[in-house]
Design a protein around this motif. Structure first.
Motif, PDB file in Angstrom:
ATOM      1  N   ALA A  18       1.239  -1.203  -0.105  1.00 26.18           N
ATOM      2  CA  ALA A  18      -0.150   0.173  -0.229  1.00 26.18           C
ATOM      3  C   ALA A  18       0.396   1.449  -0.094  1.00 26.18           C
ATOM      4  CB  ALA A  18      -0.473   0.014   0.882  1.00 26.18           C
ATOM      5  N   LEU A  19       1.921   1.081   0.161  1.00 21.71           N
ATOM      6  CA  LEU A  19       2.606   2.515   1.225  1.00 21.71           C
ATOM      7  C   LEU A  19       3.156   2.210  -0.416  1.00 21.71           C
ATOM      8  CD1 LEU A  19       4.116   2.470   4.280  1.00 21.71           C
ATOM      9  CD2 LEU A  19       2.468   4.104   3.749  1.00 21.71           C
ATOM     10  N   GLY A  20       4.397   1.456  -1.712  1.00 24.09           N
ATOM     11  CA  GLY A  20       5.237   1.680  -2.120  1.00 24.09           C
ATOM     12  C   GLY A  20       3.399   1.946  -3.912  1.00 24.09           C
ATOM     13  N   GLN A  21       2.161   1.405  -3.944  1.00 27.80           N
ATOM     14  CA  GLN A  21       1.248   2.287  -4.404  1.00 27.80           C
ATOM     15  C   GLN A  21       1.192   4.295  -4.307  1.00 27.80           C
ATOM     16  OE1 GLN A  21       0.099   0.459  -7.059  1.00 27.80           O
ATOM     17  NE2 GLN A  21       1.345  -1.272  -6.064  1.00 27.80           N
ATOM     18  N   SER A  22       1.378   4.434  -3.044  1.00 31.17           N
ATOM     19  CA  SER A  22       1.093   5.659  -2.636  1.00 31.17           C
ATOM     20  C   SER A  22       2.596   6.793  -3.024  1.00 31.17           C
ATOM     21  CB  SER A  22       0.803   6.040  -0.519  1.00 31.17           C
ATOM     22  OG  SER A  22       0.773   6.879  -0.809  1.00 31.17           O
ATOM     23  N   SER A  23       3.596   5.636  -2.978  1.00 27.75           N
ATOM     24  CA  SER A  23       4.554   6.224  -3.132  1.00 27.75           C
ATOM     25  C   SER A  23       4.634   6.775  -4.896  1.00 27.75           C
ATOM     26  CB  SER A  23       5.626   5.419  -2.906  1.00 27.75           C
ATOM     27  OG  SER A  23       6.620   5.622  -3.308  1.00 27.75           O
ATOM     28  N   ASP A  24       4.485   5.577  -5.942  1.00 31.70           N
ATOM     29  CA  ASP A  24       4.440   5.461  -7.187  1.00 31.70           C
ATOM     30  C   ASP A  24       3.532   6.825  -7.124  1.00 31.70           C
ATOM     31  OD1 ASP A  24       5.889   3.544  -7.085  1.00 31.70           O
ATOM     32  OD2 ASP A  24       4.314   1.659  -7.886  1.00 31.70           O
ATOM     33  N   LEU A  25       2.061   6.939  -6.857  1.00 25.65           N
ATOM     34  CA  LEU A  25       1.312   8.022  -7.008  1.00 25.65           C
ATOM     35  C   LEU A  25       1.938   9.403  -6.720  1.00 25.65           C
ATOM     36  CD1 LEU A  25      -1.754   9.172  -8.314  1.00 25.65           C
ATOM     37  CD2 LEU A  25      -2.370   8.160  -5.468  1.00 25.65           C
ATOM     38  N   VAL A  27       4.728  10.131  -6.535  1.00 31.74           N
ATOM     39  CA  VAL A  27       6.502  10.322  -7.407  1.00 31.74           C
ATOM     40  C   VAL A  27       5.293  10.882  -8.830  1.00 31.74           C
ATOM     41  CG1 VAL A  27       7.740   9.095  -9.242  1.00 31.74           C
ATOM     42  CG2 VAL A  27       7.827   8.673  -6.591  1.00 31.74           C
ATOM     43  N   PHE A  28       4.331  10.335  -9.638  1.00 31.86           N
ATOM     44  CA  PHE A  28       3.961  10.276 -10.663  1.00 31.86           C
ATOM     45  C   PHE A  28       2.946  12.062 -10.920  1.00 31.86           C
ATOM     46  CE2 PHE A  28      -0.407  11.264 -12.522  1.00 31.86           C
ATOM     47  CZ  PHE A  28       0.207  11.348 -13.774  1.00 31.86           C
ATOM     48  N   ASN A  29       2.913  12.311  -9.510  1.00 28.95           N
ATOM     49  CA  ASN A  29       2.176  13.892  -8.529  1.00 28.95           C
ATOM     50  C   ASN A  29       3.409  14.690  -8.741  1.00 28.95           C
ATOM     51  OD1 ASN A  29      -0.636  13.783  -9.202  1.00 28.95           O
ATOM     52  ND2 ASN A  29      -0.298  12.202  -7.360  1.00 28.95           N
ATOM     53  N   ALA A  94       1.539  22.987  -4.481  1.00 29.87           N
ATOM     54  CA  ALA A  94       0.990  21.491  -4.500  1.00 29.87           C
ATOM     55  C   ALA A  94       2.015  20.464  -3.799  1.00 29.87           C
ATOM     56  CB  ALA A  94       0.321  21.336  -6.137  1.00 29.87           C
ATOM     57  N   ASN A  95       1.296  20.051  -2.756  1.00 30.51           N
ATOM     58  CA  ASN A  95       1.989  18.683  -2.303  1.00 30.51           C
ATOM     59  C   ASN A  95       1.547  17.388  -3.406  1.00 30.51           C
ATOM     60  OD1 ASN A  95       3.023  16.972  -0.880  1.00 30.51           O
ATOM     61  ND2 ASN A  95       1.700  17.457   0.908  1.00 30.51           N
ATOM     62  N   PRO A  96       3.050  16.835  -3.128  1.00 32.71           N
ATOM     63  CA  PRO A  96       2.171  15.789  -4.718  1.00 32.71           C
ATOM     64  C   PRO A  96       1.742  13.811  -3.830  1.00 32.71           C
ATOM     65  CG  PRO A  96       4.617  16.395  -5.098  1.00 32.71           C
ATOM     66  CD  PRO A  96       4.213  17.328  -3.656  1.00 32.71           C
ATOM     67  N   GLY A  97       1.670  14.460  -2.378  1.00 29.20           N
ATOM     68  CA  GLY A  97       1.365  13.814  -1.853  1.00 29.20           C
ATOM     69  C   GLY A  97       0.518  13.811  -1.168  1.00 29.20           C
ATOM     70  N   SER A  98      -0.237  14.654  -1.161  1.00 29.66           N
ATOM     71  CA  SER A  98      -1.873  14.909  -0.985  1.00 29.66           C
ATOM     72  C   SER A  98      -2.788  14.910  -1.919  1.00 29.66           C
ATOM     73  CB  SER A  98      -2.034  15.847  -0.248  1.00 29.66           C
ATOM     74  OG  SER A  98      -1.880  17.606  -1.470  1.00 29.66           O
ATOM     75  N   ILE A  99      -2.344  14.752  -2.693  1.00 32.28           N
ATOM     76  CA  ILE A  99      -3.645  14.536  -3.798  1.00 32.28           C
ATOM     77  C   ILE A  99      -3.769  12.947  -4.743  1.00 32.28           C
ATOM     78  CG2 ILE A  99      -3.199  15.215  -6.628  1.00 32.28           C
ATOM     79  CD1 ILE A  99      -1.035  16.521  -6.472  1.00 32.28           C
ATOM     80  N   THR A 102      -7.469   9.796  -7.249  1.00 30.95           N
ATOM     81  CA  THR A 102      -8.832  10.379  -8.299  1.00 30.95           C
ATOM     82  C   THR A 102      -8.568  11.956  -9.093  1.00 30.95           C
ATOM     83  OG1 THR A 102     -10.952   9.217  -6.917  1.00 30.95           O
ATOM     84  CG2 THR A 102     -11.412  11.025  -8.751  1.00 30.95           C
ATOM     85  N   GLU A 103      -8.159  12.755  -8.050  1.00 32.49           N
ATOM     86  CA  GLU A 103      -8.136  14.096  -8.323  1.00 32.49           C
ATOM     87  C   GLU A 103      -6.808  14.105  -9.421  1.00 32.49           C
ATOM     88  OE1 GLU A 103      -8.843  16.645  -4.512  1.00 32.49           O
ATOM     89  OE2 GLU A 103      -6.852  15.188  -4.105  1.00 32.49           O
ATOM     90  N   SER A 104      -5.315  12.685  -9.178  1.00 31.72           N
ATOM     91  CA  SER A 104      -4.584  12.633 -10.322  1.00 31.72           C
ATOM     92  C   SER A 104      -5.265  13.088 -10.990  1.00 31.72           C
ATOM     93  CB  SER A 104      -4.112  11.862  -9.636  1.00 31.72           C
ATOM     94  OG  SER A 104      -3.193  11.724  -8.348  1.00 31.72           O
ATOM     95  N   ILE A 105      -5.811  11.891 -11.900  1.00 34.12           N
ATOM     96  CA  ILE A 105      -6.601  11.200 -13.014  1.00 34.12           C
ATOM     97  C   ILE A 105      -7.493  12.722 -13.829  1.00 34.12           C
ATOM     98  CG2 ILE A 105      -8.225   9.813 -14.353  1.00 34.12           C
ATOM     99  CD1 ILE A 105      -7.844   7.790 -11.950  1.00 34.12           C
ATOM    100  N   GLY A 106      -8.406  13.192 -12.611  1.00 40.00           N
ATOM    101  CA  GLY A 106      -8.535  14.261 -13.109  1.00 40.00           C
ATOM    102  C   GLY A 106      -7.310  15.763 -13.669  1.00 40.00           C
ATOM    103  N   ASP A 107      -6.807  15.546 -12.880  1.00 39.43           N
ATOM    104  CA  ASP A 107      -5.750  16.823 -13.035  1.00 39.43           C
ATOM    105  C   ASP A 107      -4.824  16.441 -14.654  1.00 39.43           C
ATOM    106  OD1 ASP A 107      -6.312  18.336 -10.806  1.00 39.43           O
ATOM    107  OD2 ASP A 107      -4.946  17.458  -9.981  1.00 39.43           O
ATOM    108  N   TYR A 108      -4.166  15.067 -14.505  1.00 38.85           N
ATOM    109  CA  TYR A 108      -3.810  14.584 -15.110  1.00 38.85           C
ATOM    110  C   TYR A 108      -4.861  15.013 -17.019  1.00 38.85           C
ATOM    111  CZ  TYR A 108      -1.346  11.496 -19.431  1.00 38.85           C
ATOM    112  OH  TYR A 108      -0.838  10.589 -20.158  1.00 38.85           O
TER     113      TYR A 108
END
Length: 198
Positions: A18-25, A27-29, A94-99, A102-108
């Protein structure tokens, strides 16, 4: 004892997944925000450079047409700077870790749509510039104005078209990272969950 050890190890593994997935998100943001930051710096630099250059040249234009060209470049870049400053500010605060995902997909997707719409508008600006130059041929009393403004529209629209196309291409290069994150999410009747890959 053995069952509790296995259960503990399993729970630790799930936590790391779960932490790895959160970390990937995150990094993407962070990458997406960095792309936007660099883009806004380029756009803002173009605007400031146009202000400085065209203001200096406007002091002593060799023709009326050139005066209109320099003036329109300055007007045009007021808008560019008005877009670049808030965009840069947003990327910096913007804090990449707080996005959320759903917000990431929408923003992208929103950023991609905006860039494509802008590219279409840029083509319209360039076309408008060529039309103004054509109109100048039949309106001798406004020839200098139409030629000067037309040349400015072609230059500014050409830069913005290149900018938007490059930004869109760079944004699309990040789609694989987002797709990998999305593939780890499943939706069921109870809500969202992470799909663990062994």
């Amino acid at each position: 004892m053995k069952k509790s050890l296995i259960l503990t190890l399993f729970l630790v593994f799930i936590t790391f997944q779960a932490l790895g997935q959160s970390s990937d998100l995150t990094v993407f943001n962070a990458d997406r925000l960095e792309l936007n930051k660099v883009g806004m710096i380029v756009l803002g630099s173009w605007a400031v450079g146009n202000f400085a250059t065209n203001a200096a040249l406007l002091r002593n234009p060799s023709t009326k047409e050139q005066g209109h060209f320099y003036r329109m470049n300055i007007y045009w870049n007021v808008v560019n700077l008005a877009l670049a400053v808030p965009g840069l500010r947003n990327s910096l605060i913007a804090n990449p870790g707080s996005i959320s995902l759903t917000e990431s997909i929408g923003d992208y997707h929103q950023m991609g749509k905006v860039l494509l719409i802008n590219a279409g508008l840029d083509v319209a600006y360039i076309t408008g510039g060529f039309l103004m130059k054509e109109m100048a041929k039949t309106r001798p009393n406004k020839q200098d104005l139409l030629n000067g403004y037309g040349k400015s529209l072609i230059l500014q629209g050409g830069f913005l078209f290149a900018f938007d196309v490059v930004m869109y291409g760079l944004l699309q290069s990040k789609s694989e990272s987002l797709n990998k994150i999305i593939e780890t999410v499943t939706v069921n009747a109870d809500g969202f969950s992470l799909a663990l890959r062994f």
